[in-house]
Design an enzyme around this catalytic site. Structure first.
Site, short mmCIF file in Angstrom:
data_model
loop_
_atom_site.label_atom_id
_atom_site.label_comp_id
_atom_site.label_asym_id
_atom_site.label_seq_id
_atom_site.Cartn_x
_atom_site.Cartn_y
_atom_site.Cartn_z
N SER A 95 -0.48 12.01 -2.07
CA SER A 95 -1.20 11.56 -0.87
C SER A 95 -1.88 10.22 -1.10
O SER A 95 -2.52 9.69 -0.20
CB SER A 95 -2.26 12.61 -0.51
OG SER A 95 -3.10 12.81 -1.64
N HIS A 331 -1.20 -6.04 -18.41
CA HIS A 331 -0.14 -6.88 -17.85
C HIS A 331 0.01 -8.22 -18.60
O HIS A 331 1.11 -8.60 -19.01
CB HIS A 331 -0.43 -7.20 -16.37
CG HIS A 331 -0.58 -6.00 -15.50
ND1 HIS A 331 0.11 -4.83 -15.69
CD2 HIS A 331 -1.36 -5.77 -14.40
CE1 HIS A 331 -0.24 -3.95 -14.76
NE2 HIS A 331 -1.14 -4.50 -13.97
N1 LIG Z 1 -3.12 1.65 -6.04
C1 LIG Z 1 -2.61 0.68 -6.80
O1 LIG Z 1 -2.25 -0.40 -6.32
C2 LIG Z 1 -2.44 0.90 -8.27
C3 LIG Z 1 -2.79 2.09 -8.87
N2 LIG Z 1 -2.58 2.28 -10.21
C4 LIG Z 1 -2.92 3.55 -10.84
O2 LIG Z 1 -2.15 4.58 -10.24
C5 LIG Z 1 -2.90 5.78 -10.15
C6 LIG Z 1 -2.96 6.21 -8.71
O3 LIG Z 1 -3.57 5.20 -7.95
P1 LIG Z 1 -3.97 5.39 -6.41
O4 LIG Z 1 -2.85 5.98 -5.65
O5 LIG Z 1 -4.55 4.12 -5.99
O6 LIG Z 1 -5.12 6.49 -6.54
P2 LIG Z 1 -5.87 7.30 -5.41
O7 LIG Z 1 -7.32 7.10 -5.62
O8 LIG Z 1 -5.30 7.01 -4.08
O9 LIG Z 1 -5.56 8.79 -5.88
C7 LIG Z 1 -4.30 9.43 -5.75
C8 LIG Z 1 -4.51 10.85 -5.28
O10 LIG Z 1 -5.22 11.58 -6.28
C9 LIG Z 1 -6.12 12.49 -5.65
N3 LIG Z 1 -7.47 12.18 -6.11
C10 LIG Z 1 -8.21 11.08 -5.85
N4 LIG Z 1 -9.40 11.15 -6.45
C11 LIG Z 1 -9.43 12.33 -7.10
C12 LIG Z 1 -10.38 12.97 -7.93
N5 LIG Z 1 -11.55 12.41 -8.20
N6 LIG Z 1 -10.06 14.16 -8.45
C13 LIG Z 1 -8.88 14.72 -8.19
N7 LIG Z 1 -7.94 14.14 -7.41
C14 LIG Z 1 -8.20 12.98 -6.88
C15 LIG Z 1 -6.00 12.30 -4.17
O11 LIG Z 1 -5.09 13.27 -3.66
P3 LIG Z 1 -5.57 14.68 -3.10
O12 LIG Z 1 -6.99 14.57 -2.69
O13 LIG Z 1 -4.64 14.94 -1.96
O14 LIG Z 1 -5.36 15.60 -4.23
C16 LIG Z 1 -5.35 10.96 -4.03
O15 LIG Z 1 -4.58 10.86 -2.87
C17 LIG Z 1 -4.26 5.47 -10.76
O16 LIG Z 1 -4.22 5.84 -12.11
C18 LIG Z 1 -4.37 3.96 -10.64
O17 LIG Z 1 -5.20 3.43 -11.63
C19 LIG Z 1 -1.98 1.32 -10.98
C20 LIG Z 1 -1.60 0.11 -10.44
C21 LIG Z 1 -1.85 -0.23 -9.07
O1 LIG Z 2 -2.15 -2.97 -11.90
C1 LIG Z 2 -2.65 -3.63 -11.01
O2 LIG Z 2 -1.88 -4.53 -10.38
C2 LIG Z 2 -2.23 -4.98 -9.09
C3 LIG Z 2 -1.38 -6.23 -8.86
O3 LIG Z 2 -0.03 -5.91 -8.87
P1 LIG Z 2 1.03 -6.85 -8.12
O4 LIG Z 2 2.33 -6.31 -8.51
O5 LIG Z 2 0.73 -6.71 -6.66
O6 LIG Z 2 0.77 -8.22 -8.59
C4 LIG Z 2 -3.69 -5.27 -8.98
O7 LIG Z 2 -4.01 -5.57 -7.63
C5 LIG Z 2 -4.49 -4.07 -9.41
O8 LIG Z 2 -5.87 -4.38 -9.43
C6 LIG Z 2 -4.09 -3.62 -10.78
O9 LIG Z 2 -4.66 -2.35 -11.04
#
Ligand SMILES: NC(=O)C1=CN([C@@H]2O[C@H](COP(=O)(O)OP(=O)(O)OC[C@H]3O[C@@H](n4cnc5c(N)ncnc54)[C@H](OP(=O)(O)O)[C@@H]3O)[C@@H](O)[C@H]2O)C=CC1
Ligand SMILES: O=C1O[C@H](COP(=O)(O)O)[C@@H](O)[C@H](O)[C@H]1O
Length: 583
Positions: A95, A331
């Site tokens: 999600s 990165h």
């Molecule tokens: N978003 C980005 O652009 C990037 C993200 N990442 C990494 O990817 C991973 C996912 O990122 P992202 O999708 O942004 O994360 P989110 O904060 O959107 O979390 C993903 C899902 O995890 C569940 N969640 C969120 N917080 C909690 C909590 N405290 N405890 C338990 N479940 C939780 C929720 O689903 P539900 O409530 O339905 O269980 C949520 O939809 C992270 O490790 C992030 O660092 C890396 C690079 C870029």
């Molecule tokens: O891992 C991450 O990357 C994004 C940038 O990725 P890009 O492919 O869009 O350049 C950055 O925004 C984020 O903070 C970081 O966690």
């Protein structure tokens, strides 16, 4: 057909080049039917270590349903037998932001391009399945609507596109569950098993797209209750991999309780970007570059990342990490390692990663005096108001977390001794770009110095590898201006991907997910790489926190703090991205 050898313990391809899509390497566990359903903690089946998830809990779900228990012995499977194997990809945290924005669109693109296994076995015509898992309650239909809204096709054939989207979505399923509840993963396992049931084996990828505080819980529960019983199970783990050396080691040891290193795919999506993939080709397949690739000809190397937007809703995560952990330690350091490594013995994953580790080991520990920190502040003007970092509601008031950092690092080896590598990353800057800039030394005794009318630095060659946007590689050279007389100016030998290749570049996530499915670990981070990367940055990160070093404020949309210029000047360097011609 070429068949690579496959490690028995892990399913990883050993010593071979990356498998091309026509060469599938498969492992097979020959299922032996066992009368009672038995959930054995993954660790016991795979590595003999103790599982964190209790035997009692495992027994609870043991009652659920009878399934075959595998003989995990691996052997190679000829290409034609791929029709006998099903692939399930489960995105945990389905999600979330990353899943919606990147992972599902990447999976769809792989399907669209024909990279996900597809064939007919009896009445079954498609044999990959995508599962979403998270706590949010959703039906399959709601899940499909959620991911469908983010899908698009590369080829502008609307009919085919909507047909393909429908076909893809019909293979997507959702299982709501708690992250630590074995019974919920067992329910997921039953659905995966059902999707795989007509095939000799089922291979599974779990993509852990979740916040770091639940990585190990999910790895434990998913591997215990939902590992494949008849094929391989791999887990893609998203960064951050800890926040310093100690926490990274702890994370690794927790993961090793449930997974072998060969099952863990630590993703750094920058390694999946087209121009980064090309870096080793550029260096090792062109005679003109490699001989110049050293302190003898290169003055400095700059690896630059900038974004023209702020944390925007991700402040809660970001504030605990800061830009050094978010971008530089992973990165940019990965790019540096690929840029500076020696030629590997082969294109095999282990040979490449061995060379990267050597470079990182030769790097000096980063020092505070070679680092500049910044944080963006709000700016109003030109009819708009841009929020500062502290205006983000998810950021604690008075936070001193850096949103910008630049540092100079040095490699203690024969090739790079004394060459400054400048790494710079920032959010809320004037442009969005990622590039490598290689500034060469001056031409000795230049005959044309007077004609160029430029300072020696400005007239020296510069190779720019623009990772994004407008992917390109260009070399700044000095050239005679056509016409009578002798005028010389600086211009570019330019390879712009847009004009040279009429093809859509795959997203980094596509490449990396496909590599994981193919068991190619070349572009994933090995644990020893990660350790040494943390070794180099942990002392300075601790010092920053202990001394509460205040970042220099810079306005949203600017070029960042002035301190970055002084840092570069300390090593006789000018940032290449500040040249107006290069913007
Ligand atoms: N978003 C980005 O652009 C990037 C993200 N990442 C990494 O990817 C991973 C996912 O990122 P992202 O999708 O942004 O994360 P989110 O904060 O959107 O979390 C993903 C899902 O995890 C569940 N969640 C969120 N917080 C909690 C909590 N405290 N405890 C338990 N479940 C939780 C929720 O689903 P539900 O409530 O339905 O269980 C949520 O939809 C992270 O490790 C992030 O660092 C890396 C690079 C870029
Ligand atoms: O891992 C991450 O990357 C994004 C940038 O990725 P890009 O492919 O869009 O350049 C950055 O925004 C984020 O903070 C970081 O966690």
């Amino acid at each position: 057909m070429r068949l690579s050898t496959v490690s028995k313990a892990s399913g990883s391809v050993v010593g071979g080049a990356r498998p091309v899509s026509s060469v599938r390497v498969c492992r097979v566990g020959t299922p032996q039917t066992q009368p009672a359903y038995q959930v054995t903690p993954r660790s016991i089946r795979q590595s003999g270590r103790t599982a964190a998830v209790s035997e009692t809990k495992a027994k609870e779900i043991s009652k659920a349903a009878p399934v075959p228990v595998p003989d995990l012995q691996a052997y190679e499977l000829p290409l034609e037998d791929w029709t006998q194997s099903a692939l399930s990809v489960c995105v945990v945290g389905a999600s979330g932001d990353l899943a919606k924005k990147k992972i599902f669109p990447a999976l769809f693109a792989l399907f669209y391009e024909g990279h996900l296994p597809k064939a007919s076995v009896g009445v079954v015509s498609v044999y990959f399945s995508i599962f979403g898992y998270a706590r949010t309650k959703m039906s399959d239909e709601e899940f499909r609507a959620m991911i469908g809204s983010n899908l698009s096709c590369r080829v502008a054939d609307a009919t085919d596109c909507s047909r393909k989207i429908e076909e893809f979505l019909s293979r997507c399923f959702y299982q709501a569950g708690q992250y630590d509840a074995l019974e919920d993963y067992a329910a997921l396992d039953r659905r995966m098993t059902a999707a795989e049931e007509r095939f000799k084996r089922g291979d599974r990828v779990f993509y852990l797209s979740i916040p770091p505080n639940i990585f190990t819980t999910v790895a434990a529960s998913a591997s215990t209750a939902a590992s494949s019983k008849s094929g391989w199970t791999r887990m893609i783990v998203e960064k951050p991999f800890g926040r310093d050396l100690e926490s990274s080691r702890l994370l690794a040891s927790e993961l090793y309780k449930h997974l072998a290193e060969e099952q863990i795919y630590r993703i750094d999506h920058y390694l999946g970007k087209e121009l980064i993939e090309n870096l080793t080709v550029l260096r090792f397949a062109n005679l003109v570059f490699e001989p110049l690739w050293s302190r003898q000809y290169i003055r400095n190397v700059q690896v630059i990342f900038s974004e023209n937007f702020g944390t925007e809703g991700r402040g809660g995560y970001f504030d605990q990490y800061g830009i050094v952990r978010d971008v530089i330690q992973n990165h940019l350091l990965q790019i540096l390692a690929l840029f500076a490594m020696e030629q590997p013995a082969s294109l095999g994953a282990e040979d490449i990663r061995d060379e990267k580790v050597k470079v990182l080991r030769s790097m000096q520990v980063v020092k505070l005096e070679d680092m500049v920190l910044g944080q963006y502040r709000g700016r109003t003007g030109k009819g708009q108001s841009l929020p500062g970092y502290l205006d983000d509601a998810t950021v604690p008031p008075n936070s001193i977390t850096p949103t910008f950092a630049a540092c100079a690092v040095f490699l203690n080896n024969a090739r790079w001794d004394g060459v400054p590598f400048l790494l710079k990353a920032g959010k809320a800057l004037e442009s969005r770009t990622a590039e490598i800039r290689v500034q060469f030394r001056h031409v000795p005794g230049s005959l044309y110095h007077d004609k160029l009318n430029l300072a020696a630095d400005a007239a020296s060659n510069e190779l720019v590898i623009r990772i994004q946007p407008n992917e390109s590689i260009y070399l700044k050279i000095n050239n005679k201006v056509p016409g009578l007389g002798l005028n010389v100016d600086t211009t570019r030998l330019d390879l712009s991907y847009d004009s040279r290749y009429q093809t859509h570049l795959p997203d980094a996530y596509e490449r990396l997910i496909l590599d994981c499915v193919n068991g190619d670990r070349r572009l994933f981070i090995r644990n020893d790489e990660l350790e040494v990367a943390w070794e180099k940055f942990t002392p300075v990160l601790k010092e920053i926190e202990q001394r509460r070093v205040a970042p220099e404020l810079y306005p949203y949309g600017s070029r960042g703090p002035v301190g970055a210029h002084y840092l570069a000047a300390k090593y006789g360097v000018r940032w290449g991205d500040h040249n107006p011609e290069d913007l």
